[in-house]
Design an enzyme around this catalytic site. Structure first.
Site: not given
Length: 242
Positions: A15, A17
């Site tokens: 991922d 953010d």
């Protein structure tokens, strides 16, 4: 049960953010500003609907709270503000670059799997180093985004990797749900929302606690669990169950 392969780890999917870069804080500030413009104040109850979610999903949440606001207009405003904030303010989180570099040295393929729009993903790729990733998936590039498994499935397809031998690194329950639904073992590094340990899920405080050896062990555990499930579903001679 079959023996675990010498190298169980096929790939690591990250991922973006709040996991690799400190953009979750920038996103929350953006959402808070947009909410204030609607006369709203964000609370902890809003976090599951705004963290790890696509811009459009967050806009729909704010519109539903505001009553009558236009989700499309909100999404455009959120996307514009967030992209402007990210440019020039991307800060890698502790351990992120070290882990990515170690994986590249080990020859392990990696993917960036994000619910952020492509302009934001490209900005972060330029900062972290595009050579550290084999492929990337951004919001709008799959039929559905997180928590659907679609983004991770798209990355797995691009990598040609077996999900049972891949580890996804996530910071939100939304992202964890997406990765697990795609069949990956998960290394969770919670940012704003707690994530409990679970089968095929390990929780650490920061990426400083992670290295290729840990990811290899997690992949081996995931591969063994998948093999056990296949064995359980195999038809036993004389067994009439279907």
């Amino acid at each position: 049960m079959s023996a675990v392969p010498h190298r169980a780890l096929h790939a690591v999917l990250f991922d973006m953010d709040g996991t690799l870069v400190d953009t979750e804080r920038l996103w929350l500030r953006t959402v808070e500003e947009e909410a204030r413009g609607l006369g709203l104040a964000l609370t902890e109850a809003d976090l599951p609907s705004v963290l790890g979610r696509a811009v459009g999903a967050c806009a729909e949440h704010l519109a539903s709270r505001a009553g009558g606001a236009d989700p499309a207009r909100l999404a455009a405003s959120l996307g514009r503000r967030f992209t402007e904030r990210v440019r020039g303010r991307v800060v890698p989180l502790p351990g992120a670059l070290e882990l990515l570099t170690a994986l590249r040295t080990a020859g392990t393929p990696t993917a960036l799997v994000s619910a952020s729009p492509r302009p934001v993903v490209d900005t972060v790729l330029d900062v972290l180093g595009r050579d550290l990733f084999t492929t990337s998936v951004a919001e709008g590039e799959t039929p559905r985004t997180k928590p659907s498994p679609d983004p991770y499935r798209a990355a797995l397809t691009a990598l040609g990797a077996d999900p049972a031998r891949c580890v996804a690194v996530e910071d939100t329950p939304t992202g964890v749900a997406s990765a697990e639904a795609a069949g990956c073992t998960v290394l969770a590094v919670p940012s704003y929302t707690p994530i409990p340990p679970a089968p095929r899920r390990t929780v650490v405080r920061t990426l400083l606690e992670a290295d290729p050896a840990l990811l290899e062990r997690l992949a081996a555990t995931g591969w063994e669990a998948a093999a056990a499930r296949r064995l359980e579903h195999r038809t036993v001679p004389g067994d009439r169950r279907h």
